[in-house]
Design a protein around this motif. Structure first.
Motif, PDB file in Angstrom:
ATOM      1  N   PHE A  76       0.846  -1.188   0.000  1.00 41.16           N
ATOM      2  CA  PHE A  76       0.000   0.000   0.000  1.00 41.16           C
ATOM      3  C   PHE A  76       0.881   1.236   0.000  1.00 41.16           C
ATOM      4  N   CYS A  77       0.326   2.336  -0.475  1.00 43.64           N
ATOM      5  CA  CYS A  77       1.093   3.569  -0.633  1.00 43.64           C
ATOM      6  C   CYS A  77       0.931   4.454   0.602  1.00 43.64           C
ATOM      7  N   ASP A  78       2.059   4.865   1.172  1.00 40.89           N
ATOM      8  CA  ASP A  78       2.070   5.770   2.305  1.00 40.89           C
ATOM      9  C   ASP A  78       2.829   7.030   1.902  1.00 40.89           C
ATOM     10  N   SER A  79       2.830   8.033   2.767  1.00 37.71           N
ATOM     11  CA  SER A  79       3.453   9.318   2.426  1.00 37.71           C
ATOM     12  C   SER A  79       4.372   9.806   3.539  1.00 37.71           C
ATOM     13  N   ASN A  80       5.370  10.570   3.109  1.00 36.08           N
ATOM     14  CA  ASN A  80       6.241  11.327   4.016  1.00 36.08           C
ATOM     15  C   ASN A  80       6.906  10.455   5.097  1.00 36.08           C
ATOM     16  N   LYS A  81       7.484   9.349   4.653  1.00 39.14           N
ATOM     17  CA  LYS A  81       8.230   8.477   5.550  1.00 39.14           C
ATOM     18  C   LYS A  81       9.730   8.691   5.342  1.00 39.14           C
ATOM     19  N   VAL A  82      10.506   8.230   6.305  1.00 39.00           N
ATOM     20  CA  VAL A  82      11.958   8.292   6.223  1.00 39.00           C
ATOM     21  C   VAL A  82      12.520   6.880   6.394  1.00 39.00           C
ATOM     22  N   ILE A  83      13.463   6.532   5.533  1.00 38.55           N
ATOM     23  CA  ILE A  83      14.178   5.261   5.652  1.00 38.55           C
ATOM     24  C   ILE A  83      15.576   5.549   6.167  1.00 38.55           C
ATOM     25  N   GLY A  84      15.970   4.849   7.215  1.00 35.31           N
ATOM     26  CA  GLY A  84      17.332   4.936   7.721  1.00 35.31           C
ATOM     27  C   GLY A  84      18.096   3.685   7.345  1.00 35.31           C
ATOM     28  N   VAL A  85      19.241   3.856   6.699  1.00 31.16           N
ATOM     29  CA  VAL A  85      20.039   2.731   6.223  1.00 31.16           C
ATOM     30  C   VAL A  85      21.310   2.617   7.055  1.00 31.16           C
ATOM     31  N   LYS A  86      21.570   1.406   7.537  1.00 31.17           N
ATOM     32  CA  LYS A  86      22.776   1.136   8.317  1.00 31.17           C
ATOM     33  C   LYS A  86      23.362  -0.201   7.867  1.00 31.17           C
ATOM     34  N   GLU A  87      24.619  -0.180   7.449  1.00 29.36           N
ATOM     35  CA  GLU A  87      25.332  -1.389   7.017  1.00 29.36           C
ATOM     36  C   GLU A  87      24.534  -2.164   5.970  1.00 29.36           C
ATOM     37  N   GLY A  88      23.972  -1.435   5.024  1.00 34.71           N
ATOM     38  CA  GLY A  88      23.280  -2.044   3.895  1.00 34.71           C
ATOM     39  C   GLY A  88      21.865  -2.491   4.154  1.00 34.71           C
ATOM     40  N   LYS A  89      21.354  -2.300   5.375  1.00 39.10           N
ATOM     41  CA  LYS A  89      20.015  -2.751   5.714  1.00 39.10           C
ATOM     42  C   LYS A  89      19.120  -1.583   6.128  1.00 39.10           C
ATOM     43  N   ILE A  90      17.817  -1.829   6.058  1.00 34.42           N
ATOM     44  CA  ILE A  90      16.845  -0.837   6.533  1.00 34.42           C
ATOM     45  C   ILE A  90      16.776  -0.936   8.051  1.00 34.42           C
ATOM     46  N   ALA A  91      17.299   0.068   8.717  1.00 27.80           N
ATOM     47  CA  ALA A  91      17.352   0.071  10.181  1.00 27.80           C
ATOM     48  C   ALA A  91      16.280   0.956  10.794  1.00 27.80           C
TER      49      ALA A  91
END
Length: 435
Positions: A21-36
């Motif tokens: 599903f589509c969401d809005s205005n999120k932030v992805i934090g990446v650490k050591e190649g993974k979604i943290a």
């Protein structure tokens, strides 16, 4: 926590409880190649680098479950032919003449650029000179199964067991590259060899991929030789299994699909190649109903003739509608096949296929100002039926940016194009002498 990078998303496809599903205005934090981190923006988020994708649709990287990457150098040489004639009159002779390490390097780089520009971050390849191919894919930043093709154009093809073990040892600790076994097809590889390969794959925990039931000719030939369908024949040889991927499966019946479901054997759907070679339309909906794991594949550029995965999704969904009407695939089902379904078919769904905490940071983004994303009603419908990738300007695989602002970061694109021109001239001269 200090993240390696933060990705600010305008629109984002989130996978939850079996659906996107589509969401809005999120932030992805990446650490050591993974979604943290995956959530709201807040002042506590710290990072060395921020990618501002607030005017983008962010999606998981797409997964191509069947390629012959170096064959991009054979693109457009033989059209409007049956599979048997295409292979025997054109492809096999060309491979004997031209396939060497230089061919592999140039053809693979050319395909990698095309795949990145189409949002693919993972592929399952089947070809020759696999050490060279694996090294190019390592340099590319993509994730891949490198399938050791058999029969092979290489002189040491009889040493496939030791070659497989040696090559896997070289890439044993590699985070993105895995080695697989890739016997060509039930009509080109002898029964004893197929049985040995299957036993070896299971005992040594190799992934295995093979062309199966691609053409009506193959179906009839295997029936004539062994009085079984190709799937039933391979099952009796032990080739089916949870780490086996059957490619094409155009001419399969319900019993075949039940065997595949019961054994956990996966299915790679290659609609454009199947259509171009006149092989037919695979029963994908029936496969899903039977519980078979299905992924999407382009096949090679020589039989497709491009590696545009958005186009592959659209063609694949439309073909199912053409044959099965409203019992065909929905856009949502097609997108799942191209993402999380592909991950499942490659036994990688715990790592990739969706944007979830703990999974690898395989991320693509399309600029919302692209004309093919307007009007923006249903993003998944747009991705499957409308988008061709013109607005795709950001690709990340395992936290490494492969394309940013439309610029390929891993190879010099102009150099690769010049190298491919050299090969095309050589191939054209060879064909001219033969005709």
């Amino acid at each position: 926590m200090m993240y390696d990078c933060l990705i600010e998303c305008g629109k984002i496809l989130i996978y939850k409880e079996g659906n996107f599903f589509c969401d809005s205005n999120k932030v992805i934090g990446v650490k050591e190649g993974k979604i943290a981190y995956l959530g709201e923006s807040c002042s506590d988020l710290k990072s060395k680098k921020v990618y501002h994708l607030k005017n983008h649709l962010v999606s998981p990287g797409l997964i191509n479950t069947h390629t012959h990457l170096p064959m991009s150098l054979f693109r457009g040489l033989a059209d409007n032919l049956s599979l048997k004639l295409w292979l025997e009159k054109y492809i096999f002779p060309l491979e004997r003449e031209f396939v060497d390490e230089d061919f592999i390097k140039v053809g693979t780089k050319l395909s990698v650029i095309e795949m990145i520009r189409s949002g693919m971050t993972t592929c399952c390849d089947m070809y020759f000179y696999n050490k060279t191919l694996a090294e190019v894919l390592d340099e590319s930043g993509l994730r891949a199964y490198v399938g050791i093709g058999f029969p092979s154009v290489e002189k040491d093809s009889k040493e496939w067991k030791q070659k497989s073990l040696n090559l896997r040892s070289e890439f044993k600790k590699h985070p993105r590259i895995q080695i697989a076994l890739a016997p060509h097809a039930p009509y080109t590889v002898e029964s004893q060899t197929l049985s040995e390969m299957s036993e070896f794959a299971k005992s040594e925990d190799f992934f295995l991929t093979i062309h199966v039931s691609e053409s009506l000719w193959e179906q009839k030939e295997i029936q004539k030789r062994y009085h079984k369908t190709p799937v039933q024949y391979l099952h009796d040889l032990g080739v089916t299994g949870k780490k086996s991927l059957f490619v094409h499966c155009v001419h399969v019946n319900q019993k075949d699909l039940q065997i595949m479901s019961k054994t956990g054997t996966s299915f790679s759907y290659n609609p454009k190649s199947n259509m171009k070679l006149g092989n037919g339309i695979a029963p994908v909906g029936l496969a899903l109903q039977e519980g078979v794991k299905v992924g999407l594949g382009t096949d090679g550029s020589a039989s497709n003739n491009n590696l545009n995965f958005f186009e592959e999704m659209g063609t694949g969904a439309r073909l199912q509608a053409l044959k099965y009407g409203d019992q065909g695939l929905t856009a949502e089902e097609m997108f799942k096949i191209a993402s999380i379904g592909g991950a499942r078919s490659l036994a990688l769904d715990k790592e990739i296929g969706s944007l979830e905490l703990g999974k690898k940071a395989d991320i693509i983004a399309l600029n919302l100002d692209s004309v093919d994303l307007h009007p923006f009603y249903n993003p998944i419908s747009l991705l499957v039926y409308t988008v061709l990738g013109h607005g795709l300007d950001f690709v990340m695989c395992e936290g490494k940016v492969l394309m940013e602002d439309f610029k390929i970061k891993v190879f010099n694109e102009l150099e690769v194009l010049e190298e491919s021109k050299v090969f095309s001239k050589r191939i054209q001269r060879f064909i001219s002498r033969k005709t």
